[in-house]
Write a protein that holds these residues in place. Structure first.
Motif, PDB file in Angstrom:
ATOM      1  N   ALA A 200      -5.154   1.194  17.611  1.00 50.36           N
ATOM      2  CA  ALA A 200      -4.234   0.829  17.919  1.00 50.36           C
ATOM      3  C   ALA A 200      -3.449   1.531  19.209  1.00 50.36           C
ATOM      4  O   ALA A 200      -3.387   2.328  18.900  1.00 50.36           O
ATOM      5  CB  ALA A 200      -3.199   0.845  16.466  1.00 50.36           C
TER       6      ALA A 200
ATOM      7  N   VAL B   6      -0.860   2.681  10.844  1.00 48.38           N
ATOM      8  CA  VAL B   6      -0.247   1.025  11.074  1.00 48.38           C
ATOM      9  C   VAL B   6      -0.361   0.814   9.489  1.00 48.38           C
ATOM     10  O   VAL B   6       0.221   1.044   8.540  1.00 48.38           O
ATOM     11  CB  VAL B   6      -1.250   0.268  11.116  1.00 48.38           C
ATOM     12  CG1 VAL B   6      -1.063  -0.939  10.850  1.00 48.38           C
ATOM     13  CG2 VAL B   6      -1.944   0.459  12.120  1.00 48.38           C
TER      14      VAL B   6
ATOM     15  N   SER C  70      -1.201  -3.996   5.143  1.00 52.91           N
ATOM     16  CA  SER C  70      -1.910  -3.405   6.592  1.00 52.91           C
ATOM     17  C   SER C  70      -3.124  -2.232   5.047  1.00 52.91           C
ATOM     18  O   SER C  70      -2.863  -1.541   4.634  1.00 52.91           O
ATOM     19  CB  SER C  70      -1.443  -2.170   6.519  1.00 52.91           C
ATOM     20  OG  SER C  70      -2.226  -1.095   7.674  1.00 52.91           O
TER      21      SER C  70
END
Length: 347
Positions: free
Chosen positions: A174, A301, A313
């Motif tokens: 990410a 996340v 998530s």
């Protein structure tokens, strides 16, 4: 001393998957004075807009394929393997064929599949000529009778596996994880161990941190040359220098750095044993700093809304599973909120 040995023994036995008769919780350890003061924080990291769209696509693909296997992880994984019959002292259908027959497929028999498989093995060995045959008969996706053909099931299992890997990769890589980690390292200047999911993330973090101050962050994983020299240098460093060890799995166990007091985890799974081992890297009594306060921050996340739909998530689920039974965990929404909490604890 005996209590300290008891805690150490429990960590060791857990790491070897040996049954433990008794344990000492972190809270008990703090009360007994065998581990330092400890605070655990969870901080969300937001996906970029592009990452949100990709993750949702792979998550939906993962779920749609997983339904075929009744959400049985082991079954789905077995169905990614070769489609040929298995010999277990006797011939038996492949996992794909077993599931196909359960779903109503009544095509090629096991006996014919064995004949086809034996024919293909002879061609591979050079003892026969001709073309290889589809072991369970040719798959025709336009034929309603082949709706649950073993080959179809194998393909769905592999699509499921790819979707799972892509979804995991998006979480691990990410875009906002490294900037958030760098921000935390600027706010909390301590001797720190940062855990990542991949060697690339660990190396990229070191590169980013060292832009501010060269050689402040050391990379420590299996591809690093003279790895033990790096660990020795970090271990012997003065805590006031605020050096950072950026690692993956190499520091999960077996290292003892008493004056490290901050841990940041920007990648992990639901394995509670690994999670506990990583916390243990900073939960060391430092005789030179009897009032040591340790902090451990988990980046994850978070769930998010996309086009009015809540997308959950997987990383948040992993974190919650790994933390089951822990009572000293606090969740925050922003770095600023966490900053206020930490400064209050350190006063």
């Amino acid at each position: 001393l005996l209590l300290f040995l008891k805690v150490s023994a429990c960590f060791f036995l857990a790491s070897k998957d040996i049954k433990i008769a008794d344990t000492v919780t972190i809270s008990e350890g703090i009360r007994l004075g065998i581990v330092p003061s400890f605070f655990m924080y969870n901080l969300p990291v937001l996906f970029t807009d592009e990452e949100k769209i990709k993750y949702r696509r792979f998550d939906k693909l993962y779920d749609s394929c997983f339904k075929l296997f009744d959400y049985n992880f082991n079954l789905a994984k077995e169905c990614t393997t070769k489609i040929s019959p298995r010999w277990k002292g006797y011939w038996m259908d492949s996992p794909q064929a077993k599931l196909a027959r359960e779903r109503g497929w009544d095509g090629c028999t096991l006996q014919q599949a064995i004949i086809n498989y034996s024919h293909n093995k002879k061609i591979e060995a050079g003892t026969a000529q001709g073309k290889k045959l589809p072991v369970y008969g040719k798959y025709d996706k336009l034929n309603e009778a082949d709706k649950f053909h073993p080959e179809y099931i194998r393909r769905m299992a592999n699509i499921w596996m790819i979707a799972m890997q892509r979804r995991k990769w998006l979480i691990e890589q990410a875009d906002n994880k490294i900037p958030t980690t760098v921000q935390l390292l600027s706010l909390i200047r301590r001797k720190t161990i940062v855990f990542s999911s991949t060697q690339k993330m660990a190396s990229d973090l070191s590169t980013e941190v060292n832009k501010e101050k060269p050689e402040r962050c050391f990379t420590y994983h299996t591809k690093v040359k003279r790895k033990q020299d790096v660990l020795e240098l970090f271990t012997k460093s003065n805590p006031d220098e605020n050096w950072i060890l950026s690692t993956v799995k190499a520091a999960d166990e077996g290292i003892d750095i008493k004056d490290a007091s901050l841990g940041i985890q920007q990648g992990y799974n639901s394995n509670s044993r690994i999670y506990t081992q990583r916390i243990g890297r900073i939960l060391r009594i430092d005789e030179l700093n009897p009032n040591k306060i340790t902090l451990f921050i988990n980046l994850y996340v978070d769930d998010y809304l996309l086009y009015g739909e809540l997308v959950k998530s997987q990383e948040k689920k992993w974190l919650m599973k790994a933390q089951q039974g822990q009572l000293n965990v606090k969740w925050f929404d922003t770095v600023e909120e966490l900053k206020e909490e930490i400064y209050e604890q350190l006063q």
